[in-house]
Scaffold this motif. Structure first.
Motif, mmCIF file in Angstrom:
data_model
loop_
_atom_site.group_PDB
_atom_site.id
_atom_site.type_symbol
_atom_site.label_atom_id
_atom_site.label_comp_id
_atom_site.label_asym_id
_atom_site.label_seq_id
_atom_site.Cartn_x
_atom_site.Cartn_y
_atom_site.Cartn_z
ATOM 1 N N LYS A 148 -3.903 -6.940 5.052
ATOM 2 C CA LYS A 148 -4.418 -7.063 6.360
ATOM 3 C C LYS A 148 -5.510 -7.782 6.441
ATOM 4 O O LYS A 148 -5.318 -9.340 6.433
ATOM 5 N N CYS A 175 0.887 -1.058 -0.044
ATOM 6 C CA CYS A 175 0.045 -0.083 -0.101
ATOM 7 C C CYS A 175 0.972 1.244 -0.101
ATOM 8 O O CYS A 175 0.498 2.434 -0.490
ATOM 9 N N HIS A 177 0.511 4.332 -3.173
ATOM 10 C CA HIS A 177 0.592 6.089 -2.529
ATOM 11 C C HIS A 177 1.807 6.709 -3.709
ATOM 12 O O HIS A 177 1.555 7.707 -4.209
ATOM 13 N N ALA A 218 -6.787 1.101 4.252
ATOM 14 C CA ALA A 218 -6.203 -0.265 4.425
ATOM 15 C C ALA A 218 -6.670 -0.959 5.344
ATOM 16 O O ALA A 218 -6.755 -2.325 5.232
ATOM 17 N N HIS A 219 -7.261 -0.225 6.518
ATOM 18 C CA HIS A 219 -7.855 -0.986 7.825
ATOM 19 C C HIS A 219 -9.363 -1.393 7.470
ATOM 20 O O HIS A 219 -9.809 -2.290 8.291
ATOM 21 N N ASP A 276 -7.553 8.543 6.010
ATOM 22 C CA ASP A 276 -8.085 7.275 5.980
ATOM 23 C C ASP A 276 -9.344 7.097 6.302
ATOM 24 O O ASP A 276 -10.055 7.936 6.679
HETATM 25 C C1 LIG Z 1 -3.793 3.178 6.686
HETATM 26 C C2 LIG Z 1 -2.435 2.473 6.321
HETATM 27 N N1 LIG Z 1 -2.177 2.876 4.983
HETATM 28 C C3 LIG Z 1 -1.220 2.148 4.457
HETATM 29 C C4 LIG Z 1 -0.476 1.029 5.151
HETATM 30 C C5 LIG Z 1 0.818 0.428 4.625
HETATM 31 O O1 LIG Z 1 0.429 -0.654 4.032
HETATM 32 P P1 LIG Z 1 1.615 -1.567 3.548
HETATM 33 O O2 LIG Z 1 2.118 -2.222 4.357
HETATM 34 O O3 LIG Z 1 0.980 -2.590 2.423
HETATM 35 O O4 LIG Z 1 2.638 -0.935 2.760
HETATM 36 C C6 LIG Z 1 -0.655 0.890 6.458
HETATM 37 C C7 LIG Z 1 -0.099 -0.166 7.368
HETATM 38 O O5 LIG Z 1 -0.166 -0.268 8.507
HETATM 39 C C8 LIG Z 1 -1.886 1.551 7.084
HETATM 40 O O6 LIG Z 1 -2.315 1.290 8.409
#
Ligand SMILES: Cc1ncc(COP(=O)(O)O)c(C=O)c1O
Length: 591
Positions: free
Chosen positions: A253, A115, A119, A219-220, A187
């Protein structure tokens, strides 16, 4: 010009390093699981088995037989790696996965290795130097990292208080004629406190102001919510992805694989990112095992099985909420997300509580600075499908027991915690346990001017470091008083702790002053804020307490660690600082 220095970047790194080192030494972060096999229910830490309440694998799909079989099958067919850039050739599993994800979201998708890379791939490809970025104060670090790249390209970046759409609207009204697009970045589900972004209100605002666009990282929120497990944000958009939103989601996740999704409401943006999205071009692609796992998980997401898991998880979340309601634990946000945050306020109590819980067989995450503000430390508990109802009950009981002990042991109170988190105070509870009162074989003195303190004594312990010797402070006191502008008047406070023999155990000073809230923000964020301050000089400023002063550098705190009372002395002075904070109506204390 408001007279406020900026804290140096290195000072912040040193602070973070020292904060984390304490927790590391206590054996509560940077741990290694010592198990031969894992099933998501327990972990072995420091040689001891503990119940696992710290995973982001909310549905436990990483242990699902089909997801594991998908990974194994992909390795057997394609090997452990397909080491090429996708500019040349993508592994055959990619197009299959893209098709399934598009079916889930009904929107074109670019899949990145994680993730963070989503970005870095998407933001620079879409945002132009004629756009403005407004970050939510708590937007995830991975979004902020990608935005930093935009700063070098001359994009203006601002920040607003968390979930504060009034402040956002205010900025839009002021700035909408200056920029082509204004991107608000947030988020969907905040990773530490588990609270939600007000998606429907954000969309209403974007409908009101054509310039407003939304960039949301969910993500969450993935998998445990939404149709086909497309996540919390999608669950708030029954008509599909909003026309002015870019959504990112995480396959690493709840989804049980690894990877980042960027979802677009139009083909134009999709093509822009897909053709030349930075790391997409020059970095290696997702390995076959992960693609195989993701494919199997996507099939589960497209079947009714996902709703069974979502429902079962909601039952567990509701059960834990119910148990928490029977306690007085300060749950910071009560909602339906699997992330629970119990405030401890101080690091001291956070460290103590996590350590005691691990010792008693429960693993939870310490949520510490810089992931959360220094005053809003606490513990993050996550509920996953792998936690049985019985395990949740055991955890809740132990949490309640150790929380109350940790309050006493670290001299913290429920009221102070609730105040730090702006929560409604609880009625005073008479505690049956005897109140812990540390013996105080010393005296604490507080002065408001250096003139009251003996110069030799001051210079011996603190004043030998240059700017803030006895004379220097007299000069500063004179310089920062009697001005018409409030920011140029500082209140000085000096604290001295002496033992029974009159020996100094602790000595420090601070100023109460109006300061800029962007002191820790990158230069370019501050530059944008300064523009606004030309017309509105107190924009994003507040009264704070600053250990030392805004002017001086060096060690502003003397503690005689040879004294057996130094830790208690420190605690008592901290108490004094919090009392002073309340009296001065200061928004924060900066150490
Ligand atoms: C809101 C959010 N975005 C992005 C990420 C990063 O994701 P990735 O581990 O796939 O880079 C996290 C990781 O905890 C997260 O909590």
């Amino acid at each position: 010009e408001i007279n406020m220095a900026k804290i140096r970047h290195n000072n912040i790194l040193d602070t973070v390093d020292s904060v984390l080192s304490v927790s590391k030494k206590k054996g509560i972060i940077h741990l290694h699981a010592q198990d031969q096999t894992l099933d998501g229910q327990t972990l072995t830490l420091n040689g001891k088995q503990v119940l696992h309440f710290g995973t982001c694998g909310y549905l436990g799909l990483e242990h699902h037989p089909q997801v594991k079989a998908g990974a194994i099958d992909a390795i057997v067919r394609y090997g452990t790696q397909f080491p090429m850039s996708r500019t040349y050739i993508s592994n055959p599993l990619y197009s299959e996965l893209e098709a399934l994800v598009q079916e889930m979201y009904q929107a074109p998708v670019v899949i990145s290795k994680n993730c963070t890379l989503s970005h870095l791939t998407t933001i620079p490809s879409i945002i132009r130097s004629t756009d403005l970025i407004i970050l939510d104060h708590q937007v995830h670090a991975s979004v902020q990292e990608a935005v930093k790249k935009m700063l070098t390209q001359g994009v203006t970046v601002e920040m607003i208080r968390h979930n504060n759409l009034e402040m956002l609207e205010d900025r839009i009204k002021k700035l909408r004629n200056k920029y082509d697009k204004i991107w608000y970045m947030a988020d969907g589900v905040y990773s530490m406190y588990g609270d939600f972004a007000p998606i429907k209100d954000m969309i209403a605002l974007a409908e009101k102001y054509e310039q407003l666009y939304l960039y949301v990282d969910d993500a969450h929120g993935m998998s445990w919510a939404g149709q086909h497990g497309t996540g919390y944000v999608m669950s708030q958009m029954p008509d599909g992805l909003y026309r002015k939103m870019i959504l990112t989601a995480n396959l690493g996740k709840g989804f049980g694989a690894c990877g980042g999704l960027s979802l677009f409401p139009n083909e134009e943006w999709y093509h822009k990112v897909n053709t030349f999205g930075g790391p997409l071009t020059f970095s290696v692609q997702i390995e076959p095992a992960t693609l195989g796992a993701a494919l199997a998980s996507a099939r589960i997401h497209l079947s009714d099985e996902i709703y069974r898991y979502q429902t079962e998880l909601q039952q567990k979340i509701a059960y834990f909420n119910e148990l928490l309601q029977k306690t007085n634990l300060p749950l910071v946000h009560e909602n339906t997300s699997p992330i629970f945050f119990i405030g401890t306020g101080t690091m001291d109590m956070g460290n103590y509580l996590v350590q005691e819980l691990i010792n008693d067989g429960i693993y939870v995450n310490l949520a510490t600075f810089p992931a959360v503000p220094a005053k809003n430390i606490g513990i993050r508990i996550t509920i996953s499908l792998n936690n049985s109802l019985e395990a949740i009950k055991t955890m809740a009981e132990k949490l309640n027991y150790h929380f109350n002990r940790a309050l006493l042991a670290t001299d913290q109170t429920d009221q102070k915690i609730r105040k730090a988190f702006k929560m409604v105070p609880q009625p005073e509870i008479v505690n049956a346990a005897p109140k812990y009162t540390p013996a105080q074989p010393f005296t604490v003195k507080c002065y408001t001017t250096i003139e009251k303190i003996d110069a030799t004594l001051w210079n011996k312990h603190l004043g030998h470091q240059g700017m803030f010797d006895h004379e220097g402070l007299k000069f500063l006191e004179k310089s920062f008083s009697g001005h018409p502008q409030p920011e140029n008047n500082w209140d000085f406070k000096y604290y001295l702790v002496e033992d029974a023999l009159g020996q100094v155990i602790l000595m420090t000073f601070l100023v109460v002053a109006l300061h800029k809230e962007d002191m820790f923000a990158p230069d370019s964020v501050s530059r944008a804020i300064e523009q606004e301050r030309l017309f509105n000089p107190y924009y994003l400023t507040s009264t704070g307490m600053i250990l030392g002063s805004l002017f001086t550098e060096g060690n502003h705190l003397f503690v005689d660690k040879n004294s057996p009372h130094w830790q208690t002395a420190l605690k008592v002075v901290l108490e004094e600082l919090y009392r002073q904070q309340e009296k001065s109506n200061a928004s924060n204390i900066m150490f």
